[in-house]
Design a protein around this motif. Structure first.
Motif, PDB file in Angstrom:
ATOM      1  N   SER A  71     -25.599 -68.403  43.566  1.00 37.69           N
ATOM      2  CA  SER A  71     -25.078 -68.860  42.266  1.00 37.69           C
ATOM      3  C   SER A  71     -24.268 -70.139  42.470  1.00 37.69           C
ATOM      4  O   SER A  71     -23.893 -70.475  43.611  1.00 37.69           O
ATOM      5  CB  SER A  71     -24.177 -67.779  41.632  1.00 37.69           C
ATOM      6  OG  SER A  71     -22.997 -67.639  42.390  1.00 37.69           O
ATOM      7  N   GLY A  72     -23.953 -70.799  41.352  1.00 35.45           N
ATOM      8  CA  GLY A  72     -23.057 -71.950  41.423  1.00 35.45           C
ATOM      9  C   GLY A  72     -21.663 -71.514  41.831  1.00 35.45           C
ATOM     10  O   GLY A  72     -20.962 -72.217  42.584  1.00 35.45           O
ATOM     11  N   THR A  73     -21.240 -70.352  41.360  1.00 36.40           N
ATOM     12  CA  THR A  73     -19.911 -69.828  41.710  1.00 36.40           C
ATOM     13  C   THR A  73     -19.816 -69.619  43.224  1.00 36.40           C
ATOM     14  O   THR A  73     -18.793 -69.953  43.844  1.00 36.40           O
ATOM     15  CB  THR A  73     -19.662 -68.481  40.989  1.00 36.40           C
ATOM     16  OG1 THR A  73     -19.976 -68.639  39.611  1.00 36.40           O
ATOM     17  CG2 THR A  73     -18.235 -68.031  41.139  1.00 36.40           C
ATOM     18  N   LEU A  76     -19.334 -72.914  44.922  1.00 33.52           N
ATOM     19  CA  LEU A  76     -17.951 -73.384  44.767  1.00 33.52           C
ATOM     20  C   LEU A  76     -17.033 -72.642  45.738  1.00 33.52           C
ATOM     21  O   LEU A  76     -16.164 -73.244  46.384  1.00 33.52           O
ATOM     22  CB  LEU A  76     -17.466 -73.162  43.334  1.00 33.52           C
ATOM     23  CG  LEU A  76     -18.023 -74.107  42.273  1.00 33.52           C
ATOM     24  CD1 LEU A  76     -17.663 -73.614  40.874  1.00 33.52           C
ATOM     25  CD2 LEU A  76     -17.512 -75.536  42.474  1.00 33.52           C
ATOM     26  N   THR A  97     -13.461 -75.942  30.780  1.00 32.35           N
ATOM     27  CA  THR A  97     -14.623 -75.773  31.655  1.00 32.35           C
ATOM     28  C   THR A  97     -15.139 -74.359  31.483  1.00 32.35           C
ATOM     29  O   THR A  97     -14.573 -73.569  30.706  1.00 32.35           O
ATOM     30  CB  THR A  97     -14.265 -76.034  33.131  1.00 32.35           C
ATOM     31  OG1 THR A  97     -15.428 -75.834  33.954  1.00 32.35           O
ATOM     32  CG2 THR A  97     -13.160 -75.118  33.645  1.00 32.35           C
ATOM     33  N   PHE A  98     -16.213 -74.002  32.215  1.00 33.22           N
ATOM     34  CA  PHE A  98     -16.623 -72.597  32.261  1.00 33.22           C
ATOM     35  C   PHE A  98     -15.675 -71.860  33.208  1.00 33.22           C
ATOM     36  O   PHE A  98     -15.183 -72.429  34.179  1.00 33.22           O
ATOM     37  CB  PHE A  98     -18.072 -72.490  32.756  1.00 33.22           C
ATOM     38  CG  PHE A  98     -18.555 -71.080  32.840  1.00 33.22           C
ATOM     39  CD1 PHE A  98     -18.661 -70.303  31.708  1.00 33.22           C
ATOM     40  CD2 PHE A  98     -18.881 -70.508  34.057  1.00 33.22           C
ATOM     41  CE1 PHE A  98     -19.087 -68.983  31.772  1.00 33.22           C
ATOM     42  CE2 PHE A  98     -19.320 -69.195  34.143  1.00 33.22           C
ATOM     43  CZ  PHE A  98     -19.420 -68.427  33.002  1.00 33.22           C
ATOM     44  N   ALA A 100     -15.824 -69.927  35.669  1.00 29.93           N
ATOM     45  CA  ALA A 100     -16.066 -69.802  37.118  1.00 29.93           C
ATOM     46  C   ALA A 100     -15.381 -70.905  37.922  1.00 29.93           C
ATOM     47  O   ALA A 100     -15.103 -70.722  39.104  1.00 29.93           O
ATOM     48  CB  ALA A 100     -17.558 -69.792  37.405  1.00 29.93           C
ATOM     49  N   THR A 101     -15.106 -72.060  37.292  1.00 34.59           N
ATOM     50  CA  THR A 101     -14.395 -73.126  37.997  1.00 34.59           C
ATOM     51  C   THR A 101     -13.044 -72.617  38.485  1.00 34.59           C
ATOM     52  O   THR A 101     -12.585 -72.958  39.580  1.00 34.59           O
ATOM     53  CB  THR A 101     -14.156 -74.337  37.054  1.00 34.59           C
ATOM     54  OG1 THR A 101     -15.365 -74.661  36.389  1.00 34.59           O
ATOM     55  CG2 THR A 101     -13.608 -75.536  37.794  1.00 34.59           C
ATOM     56  N   VAL A 143     -14.753 -81.357  37.064  1.00 32.36           N
ATOM     57  CA  VAL A 143     -15.991 -80.765  36.539  1.00 32.36           C
ATOM     58  C   VAL A 143     -16.721 -81.839  35.726  1.00 32.36           C
ATOM     59  O   VAL A 143     -16.114 -82.501  34.883  1.00 32.36           O
ATOM     60  CB  VAL A 143     -15.676 -79.563  35.622  1.00 32.36           C
ATOM     61  CG1 VAL A 143     -16.972 -78.956  35.063  1.00 32.36           C
ATOM     62  CG2 VAL A 143     -14.886 -78.500  36.374  1.00 32.36           C
ATOM     63  N   ASP A 169     -17.383 -79.707  40.822  1.00 35.47           N
ATOM     64  CA  ASP A 169     -18.144 -78.689  40.098  1.00 35.47           C
ATOM     65  C   ASP A 169     -19.186 -79.444  39.270  1.00 35.47           C
ATOM     66  O   ASP A 169     -18.896 -79.957  38.177  1.00 35.47           O
ATOM     67  CB  ASP A 169     -17.217 -77.852  39.209  1.00 35.47           C
ATOM     68  CG  ASP A 169     -17.979 -76.764  38.454  1.00 35.47           C
ATOM     69  OD1 ASP A 169     -19.201 -76.903  38.310  1.00 35.47           O
ATOM     70  OD2 ASP A 169     -17.335 -75.805  37.989  1.00 35.47           O
ATOM     71  N   CYS A 171     -21.986 -78.024  38.335  1.00 34.25           N
ATOM     72  CA  CYS A 171     -22.881 -76.939  37.903  1.00 34.25           C
ATOM     73  C   CYS A 171     -23.639 -77.286  36.634  1.00 34.25           C
ATOM     74  O   CYS A 171     -24.693 -76.713  36.361  1.00 34.25           O
ATOM     75  CB  CYS A 171     -22.081 -75.649  37.721  1.00 34.25           C
ATOM     76  SG  CYS A 171     -21.704 -74.872  39.302  1.00 34.25           S
ATOM     77  N   GLN A 172     -23.102 -78.215  35.828  1.00 29.35           N
ATOM     78  CA  GLN A 172     -23.777 -78.618  34.588  1.00 29.35           C
ATOM     79  C   GLN A 172     -24.288 -80.058  34.677  1.00 29.35           C
ATOM     80  O   GLN A 172     -24.528 -80.675  33.646  1.00 29.35           O
ATOM     81  CB  GLN A 172     -22.795 -78.529  33.408  1.00 29.35           C
ATOM     82  CG  GLN A 172     -22.265 -77.137  33.130  1.00 29.35           C
ATOM     83  CD  GLN A 172     -21.380 -77.094  31.886  1.00 29.35           C
ATOM     84  OE1 GLN A 172     -21.226 -78.079  31.159  1.00 29.35           O
ATOM     85  NE2 GLN A 172     -20.787 -75.937  31.633  1.00 29.35           N
ATOM     86  N   SER A 193     -25.329 -75.140  39.679  1.00 29.62           N
ATOM     87  CA  SER A 193     -25.839 -73.824  39.286  1.00 29.62           C
ATOM     88  C   SER A 193     -27.322 -73.937  38.947  1.00 29.62           C
ATOM     89  O   SER A 193     -27.765 -74.959  38.413  1.00 29.62           O
ATOM     90  CB  SER A 193     -25.067 -73.329  38.061  1.00 29.62           C
ATOM     91  OG  SER A 193     -25.709 -72.194  37.510  1.00 29.62           O
ATOM     92  N   ASN A 195     -28.634 -71.365  37.122  1.00 33.68           N
ATOM     93  CA  ASN A 195     -28.812 -70.239  36.197  1.00 33.68           C
ATOM     94  C   ASN A 195     -29.642 -70.651  34.982  1.00 33.68           C
ATOM     95  O   ASN A 195     -30.009 -71.814  34.806  1.00 33.68           O
ATOM     96  CB  ASN A 195     -27.472 -69.578  35.845  1.00 33.68           C
ATOM     97  CG  ASN A 195     -26.693 -70.284  34.759  1.00 33.68           C
ATOM     98  OD1 ASN A 195     -27.233 -71.039  33.962  1.00 33.68           O
ATOM     99  ND2 ASN A 195     -25.399 -70.047  34.723  1.00 33.68           N
ATOM    100  N   LYS A 198     -29.100 -73.839  32.671  1.00 32.43           N
ATOM    101  CA  LYS A 198     -28.869 -75.161  33.239  1.00 32.43           C
ATOM    102  C   LYS A 198     -30.094 -76.067  33.132  1.00 32.43           C
ATOM    103  O   LYS A 198     -31.218 -75.592  32.985  1.00 32.43           O
ATOM    104  CB  LYS A 198     -28.455 -75.012  34.715  1.00 32.43           C
ATOM    105  CG  LYS A 198     -27.168 -74.204  34.872  1.00 32.43           C
ATOM    106  CD  LYS A 198     -26.008 -74.845  34.132  1.00 32.43           C
ATOM    107  CE  LYS A 198     -24.692 -74.171  34.404  1.00 32.43           C
ATOM    108  NZ  LYS A 198     -24.411 -73.062  33.451  1.00 32.43           N
ATOM    109  N   GLY A 205     -29.147 -68.754  40.683  1.00 32.47           N
ATOM    110  CA  GLY A 205     -29.023 -69.425  41.979  1.00 32.47           C
ATOM    111  C   GLY A 205     -28.072 -70.595  41.926  1.00 32.47           C
ATOM    112  O   GLY A 205     -27.460 -70.877  40.881  1.00 32.47           O
TER     113      GLY A 205
HETATM  114  C1  LIG Z   1     -18.959 -75.697  34.885  1.00 40.25           C
HETATM  115  C2  LIG Z   1     -19.530 -74.482  35.554  1.00 40.25           C
HETATM  116  N1  LIG Z   1     -19.013 -74.078  36.713  1.00 40.25           N
HETATM  117  C3  LIG Z   1     -19.504 -73.018  37.380  1.00 40.25           C
HETATM  118  C4  LIG Z   1     -20.554 -72.295  36.866  1.00 40.25           C
HETATM  119  C5  LIG Z   1     -21.038 -71.088  37.621  1.00 40.25           C
HETATM  120  O1  LIG Z   1     -22.399 -71.122  37.896  1.00 40.25           O
HETATM  121  P1  LIG Z   1     -23.185 -69.727  38.087  1.00 40.25           P
HETATM  122  O2  LIG Z   1     -23.338 -69.086  36.750  1.00 40.25           O
HETATM  123  O3  LIG Z   1     -24.491 -70.122  38.686  1.00 40.25           O
HETATM  124  O4  LIG Z   1     -22.364 -68.905  39.031  1.00 40.25           O
HETATM  125  C6  LIG Z   1     -21.136 -72.680  35.650  1.00 40.25           C
HETATM  126  C7  LIG Z   1     -22.283 -71.989  35.039  1.00 40.25           C
HETATM  127  O5  LIG Z   1     -22.322 -70.893  34.618  1.00 40.25           O
HETATM  128  C8  LIG Z   1     -20.603 -73.788  34.965  1.00 40.25           C
HETATM  129  O6  LIG Z   1     -21.105 -74.170  33.795  1.00 40.25           O
END
Ligand SMILES: Cc1ncc(COP(=O)(O)O)c(C=O)c1O
Length: 275
Positions: A71-73, A76, A97-98, A100-101, A143, A169, A171-172, A193, A195, A198, A205
């Motif tokens: 995953s993106g998480t 990170l 942000t989302f 997970a950051t 981000v 980050d 991820c986007q 990310s 997912n 995206k 992944g």
């Molecule tokens: C800005 C940001 N950071 C982190 C993530 C985490 O990615 P993932 O869902 O693949 O763990 C996402 C997406 O969900 C995201 O949009």
């Protein structure tokens, strides 16, 4: 005219069938996914698809190294460990942000410290960063929100001045460019990310990139149980030297992401035109 909006209980004008699924699948996706099924090999760090995706993503971004992740998480979190972030350390993240950051910082038992955003770009406001730095700050994590790059030049300058690491980050932000440089490649490490929401989708992944070989090796240890790997045979030693996790990905998502990558630039161009 409708009497009542759908959000207030009225009848929606569109049904689920009116929406197109994401991602848009092409024959390239089908061919690559079928290659996995035909090969009979669906997993492993040296699988054909994950290795090819790592090479292609490194080439696409200009990063020296890439690892596929679950995953993106996860990517990170690997970057935070590789940057030497320890419990109680502080990591600066944007307040918009989302989640997970910030939660990946908590996974390392470190403290996310929020820095307000620039309302013009919705990314971390460089003029607000220095006020948030303390003696416990280790990392700044800008981000690139919704593909809009954070203003990296002043952020990199502040990091240099205060001896801090940058983890992006991204991820986007697959394919986003800041002054000629691909987002995700300007700091110590970057995370993407894969997912389902995206612009580069593997189903699930992530992708971890870095130019630093030590960071690559540390990230890889975190990615797979902390288990050491024999340099010559590339076999596991079953001897974990640090606390690691199970953050690897596998062949089917990697194959899909490779097919999607073939069309990323063209679809990004459409998005930019539409926006
Ligand atoms: C800005 C940001 N950071 C982190 C993530 C985490 O990615 P993932 O869902 O693949 O763990 C996402 C997406 O969900 C995201 O949009």
């Amino acid at each position: 005219m409708v009497d009542k909006l759908a959000i207030d209980g009225g009848t929606p004008l569109l049904s689920r069938d009116d929406y197109q699924n994401w991602p848009v699948l092409t024959d390239d996706d089908r061919r690559l996914v079928n290659e996995v099924l035909d090969s009979g090999i669906v997993a492993g760090a040296t699988g054909t698809q994950v290795v090819a995706l790592e090479k292609e993503w490194a080439e696409f971004t200009g990063a020296r190294h890439c690892l596929t992740t679950g995953s993106g998480t996860a990517a990170l979190h690997m970057a935070l460990v590789a940057a030497g972030v320890e419990p109680g350390d502080e990591v600066l993240v944007p307040s918009y942000t989302f989640l997970a950051t910030a939660s990946c910082v908590l996974h390392q038992m470190a403290i996310p410290v929020f820095v307000d955003i620039d309302p013009r770009t919705y990314t971390m406001d460089p003029t607000k960063i220095e006020a948030a730095i303390t003696e416990r700050t280790k990392v700044i994590m800008p981000v690139h929100i919704q593909g809009c790059p954070a203003d990296m030049d002043p952020i990199l300058e502040i990091a240099r001045k205060h001896n801090l690491h940058i983890i992006e980050d991204a991820c986007q932000a697959h394919g986003a460019i800041y002054k000629g440089r691909k987002c995700g490649t300007m700091g110590l490490a970057g995370a993407f990310s894969l997912n389902n929401l995206k612009n580069l989708c593997g189903g699930e992944g992530g992708l971890f990139v870095t130019n630093d070989e030590t960071v690559l090796r540390k990230g890889d240890l975190v990615r797979y149980f902390g288990d050491e790997c024999d340099e010559k045979t590339m076999r596991q030693k079953y001897n974990a030297s640090i606390l690691g996790y199970m953050y690897r990905n596998q062949e089917l998502p990697a194959a899909l992401a490779r097919g999607q990558l073939m069309h990323l630039d063209e679809l990004n161009d459409v998005r930019i035109r539409n926006s």
